[in-house]
Design a protein around this motif. Structure first.
Motif, PDB file in Angstrom:
ATOM      1  N   HIS A 219      -6.701  -1.504  -5.304  1.00 48.22           N
ATOM      2  CA  HIS A 219      -6.355  -0.144  -4.873  1.00 48.22           C
ATOM      3  C   HIS A 219      -5.501   0.562  -5.928  1.00 48.22           C
ATOM      4  O   HIS A 219      -5.654   1.770  -6.142  1.00 48.22           O
TER       5      HIS A 219
ATOM      6  N   SER B 224      -5.078   0.779   2.842  1.00 45.05           N
ATOM      7  CA  SER B 224      -4.810  -0.336   3.738  1.00 45.05           C
ATOM      8  C   SER B 224      -5.694  -1.525   3.391  1.00 45.05           C
ATOM      9  O   SER B 224      -6.893  -1.361   3.179  1.00 45.05           O
ATOM     10  N   ALA B 225      -5.111  -2.703   3.337  1.00 44.88           N
ATOM     11  CA  ALA B 225      -5.914  -3.903   3.112  1.00 44.88           C
ATOM     12  C   ALA B 225      -6.812  -4.179   4.316  1.00 44.88           C
ATOM     13  O   ALA B 225      -8.004  -4.443   4.175  1.00 44.88           O
ATOM     14  N   SER B 226      -6.237  -4.089   5.512  1.00 37.46           N
ATOM     15  CA  SER B 226      -6.985  -4.442   6.724  1.00 37.46           C
ATOM     16  C   SER B 226      -7.764  -3.285   7.317  1.00 37.46           C
ATOM     17  O   SER B 226      -8.774  -3.482   7.988  1.00 37.46           O
TER      18      SER B 226
ATOM     19  N   LYS C 214      -9.987 -12.112   4.445  1.00 40.76           N
ATOM     20  CA  LYS C 214      -8.898 -11.636   5.291  1.00 40.76           C
ATOM     21  C   LYS C 214      -7.603 -12.377   4.956  1.00 40.76           C
ATOM     22  O   LYS C 214      -7.585 -13.600   4.851  1.00 40.76           O
ATOM     23  N   GLY C 215      -6.538 -11.617   4.759  1.00 41.44           N
ATOM     24  CA  GLY C 215      -5.235 -12.197   4.470  1.00 41.44           C
ATOM     25  C   GLY C 215      -4.934 -12.353   2.994  1.00 41.44           C
ATOM     26  O   GLY C 215      -3.803 -12.661   2.623  1.00 41.44           O
ATOM     27  N   ASP C 216      -5.924 -12.108   2.135  1.00 41.06           N
ATOM     28  CA  ASP C 216      -5.724 -12.233   0.690  1.00 41.06           C
ATOM     29  C   ASP C 216      -5.290 -10.870   0.148  1.00 41.06           C
ATOM     30  O   ASP C 216      -6.080 -10.130  -0.446  1.00 41.06           O
ATOM     31  N   TYR C 217      -4.024 -10.540   0.371  1.00 40.66           N
ATOM     32  CA  TYR C 217      -3.517  -9.196   0.099  1.00 40.66           C
ATOM     33  C   TYR C 217      -3.436  -8.850  -1.379  1.00 40.66           C
ATOM     34  O   TYR C 217      -3.723  -7.723  -1.773  1.00 40.66           O
TER      35      TYR C 217
ATOM     36  N   GLU D 164      -4.798  -5.261  -2.992  1.00 42.58           N
ATOM     37  CA  GLU D 164      -3.774  -4.279  -3.350  1.00 42.58           C
ATOM     38  C   GLU D 164      -3.839  -3.961  -4.844  1.00 42.58           C
ATOM     39  O   GLU D 164      -3.622  -2.814  -5.249  1.00 42.58           O
TER      40      GLU D 164
ATOM     41  N   PHE E 256     -10.627  -6.458   3.213  1.00 46.62           N
ATOM     42  CA  PHE E 256     -10.866  -7.399   4.305  1.00 46.62           C
ATOM     43  C   PHE E 256     -12.221  -7.105   4.975  1.00 46.62           C
ATOM     44  O   PHE E 256     -13.249  -7.096   4.318  1.00 46.62           O
TER      45      PHE E 256
ATOM     46  N   SER F 264       0.823  -1.211   0.000  1.00 46.27           N
ATOM     47  CA  SER F 264       0.000   0.000   0.000  1.00 46.27           C
ATOM     48  C   SER F 264       0.859   1.264   0.000  1.00 46.27           C
ATOM     49  O   SER F 264       0.446   2.304  -0.506  1.00 46.27           O
TER      50      SER F 264
ATOM     51  N   SER G  57      -4.013  -0.694  10.463  1.00 44.07           N
ATOM     52  CA  SER G  57      -2.625  -0.317  10.741  1.00 44.07           C
ATOM     53  C   SER G  57      -2.580   0.873  11.693  1.00 44.07           C
ATOM     54  O   SER G  57      -3.135   1.939  11.389  1.00 44.07           O
TER      55      SER G  57
END
Length: 201
Positions: free
Chosen positions: A178, A121-123, A168-171, A175, A149, A55, A126
């Motif tokens: 985005h 941010s994926a999650s 969740k966790g599948d970045y 990304e 996520f 990111s 942060s």
């Protein structure tokens, strides 16, 4: 099954993931993002972009696109800064105080009311992004979040959360999305009459 067939199947499954996320993008919220950015450009305010890891690369890419693509094709000079790019400050703050402060410390004394902060941010959780958004909100800034996520804290903190859920966790896919959103915005603005009117001033 040969390696070629495995690769083909994996590619197809990955494409389907991207398609599923793209279909979830809320065009109304994307319009709000664009409107906030145009308003900042009109008022000569600054747009700041932040993110971590992949990111952070997207944040830097966004600054590059607006600094080069927009300037190359128009006369307009948008003021957009990626706070991910000053490595000396990031390492100094991270070493001397906390990694959670690497963005907010760059904003202090610089970020003004009606400036814009885009947090990628994926999650959405942060701590350094959460602190930056909280700070921007506290002094009258406009905050945008590109999140995936479950949305995380930024889903509720950002004034304009562009949330596209994914596992969740599948970045990788989120990304990718985005980065696509960055390109959608830049290319859209290059054809938008309201934005192009700014380039004549």
């Amino acid at each position: 099954m040969g390696n070629s067939e495995k690769t083909k199947n994996y590619l197809e499954n990955y494409r389907k993931k991207l398609d599923e996320i793209l279909e979830q993008i809320d065009a109304t919220v994307l319009t709000q993002v664009i409107d906030v950015m145009i308003a900042a450009f009109k008022s000569k305010n600054t747009i700041y972009v932040v993110g971590n890891g992949g990111s952070a690369a997207t944040a830097s890419h966004m600054q590059a696109d607006f600094s080069f693509f927009v300037r190359y094709f128009t006369k307009f000079r948008p003021n957009i800064i990626a706070l991910t790019d000053n490595v000396p400050i990031i390492t100094a703050v991270g070493n001397d105080t906390s990694f959670d402060d690497i963005f907010v410390e760059q904003m202090r004394g610089r970020f003004k009311p009606n400036d814009v902060l885009i947090a990628i941010s994926a999650s959405g959780n942060s701590p350094n992004l959460v602190k930056a958004v909280e700070y921007a909100n506290s002094i009258g800034g406009n905050t945008i979040a590109f999140i995936g996520f479950l949305g995380g804290k930024l889903k509720d903190l950002a004034k304009v959360p562009l949330y596209t859920p994914n596992p969740k966790g599948d970045y990788g896919p989120i990304e990718d999305i985005h980065m696509i959103l960055n390109h959608v915005i830049v290319n859209y603005l290059s054809t938008d009459e309201e934005f192009l009117a700014l380039t004549e001033n």
